[in-house]
Write an enzyme that holds these catalytic residues in place. Structure first.
Site, mmCIF file in Angstrom:
data_model
loop_
_atom_site.group_PDB
_atom_site.id
_atom_site.type_symbol
_atom_site.label_atom_id
_atom_site.label_comp_id
_atom_site.label_asym_id
_atom_site.label_seq_id
_atom_site.Cartn_x
_atom_site.Cartn_y
_atom_site.Cartn_z
ATOM 1 N N ARG A 1 43.256 -6.160 13.065
ATOM 2 C CA ARG A 1 42.272 -6.641 14.041
ATOM 3 C C ARG A 1 42.575 -6.110 15.440
ATOM 4 O O ARG A 1 41.667 -5.699 16.165
ATOM 5 C CB ARG A 1 42.204 -8.173 14.050
ATOM 6 C CG ARG A 1 41.584 -8.741 12.780
ATOM 7 C CD ARG A 1 41.498 -10.247 12.803
ATOM 8 N NE ARG A 1 42.827 -10.805 13.008
ATOM 9 C CZ ARG A 1 43.070 -11.956 13.621
ATOM 10 N NH1 ARG A 1 42.090 -12.685 14.101
ATOM 11 N NH2 ARG A 1 44.303 -12.400 13.761
ATOM 12 N N ASN B 1 39.493 -12.092 10.149
ATOM 13 C CA ASN B 1 39.965 -12.182 8.771
ATOM 14 C C ASN B 1 39.093 -13.167 8.022
ATOM 15 O O ASN B 1 38.783 -14.242 8.528
ATOM 16 C CB ASN B 1 41.413 -12.678 8.733
ATOM 17 C CG ASN B 1 42.392 -11.661 9.256
ATOM 18 O OD1 ASN B 1 42.135 -10.457 9.240
ATOM 19 N ND2 ASN B 1 43.530 -12.130 9.718
#
EC number: 3.6.1.7
Length: 90
Positions: free
Chosen positions: A18, A36
């Site tokens: 990320r 996520n």
């Protein structure tokens, strides 16, 4: 201008995916989100056509050095006027 939903499967959680995706978004001037979700990472990305294509290719190659992308899906969505920047969602 295009808006994609990119779902990335593989070793993409707990490896900085990320964070690196956020850095790629800044580089390519992409707005949207990354988070996520269960066993994959979900990226909503919006930008001009060329930048979005470059960003998408970088993400599916594996956004972080420790990640491994096994498979991915890309869906084109309607333009979202709510995005102001790109951010990771917990």
């Amino acid at each position: 201008m295009k808006h994609y939903l990119i779902r990335v499967y593989g070793r993409v959680q707990g490896v900085g995916f990320r964070y690196f995706t956020e850095r790629l978004a800044l580089k390519y001037e992409i707005i949207g989100t990354v988070k996520n979700v269960e066993d994959y990472v979900e990226v909503y990305a919006q930008g001009d056509d060329a930048s979005l294509e470059s960003f998408t290719q970088a993400v599916i190659k594996g956004a972080s050095p420790a990640s491994r992308v096994d498979t991915y899906t890309i869906d084109e969505l309607e333009i979202n006027n709510q995005y102001q920047n790109f951010r990771a969602i917990s």
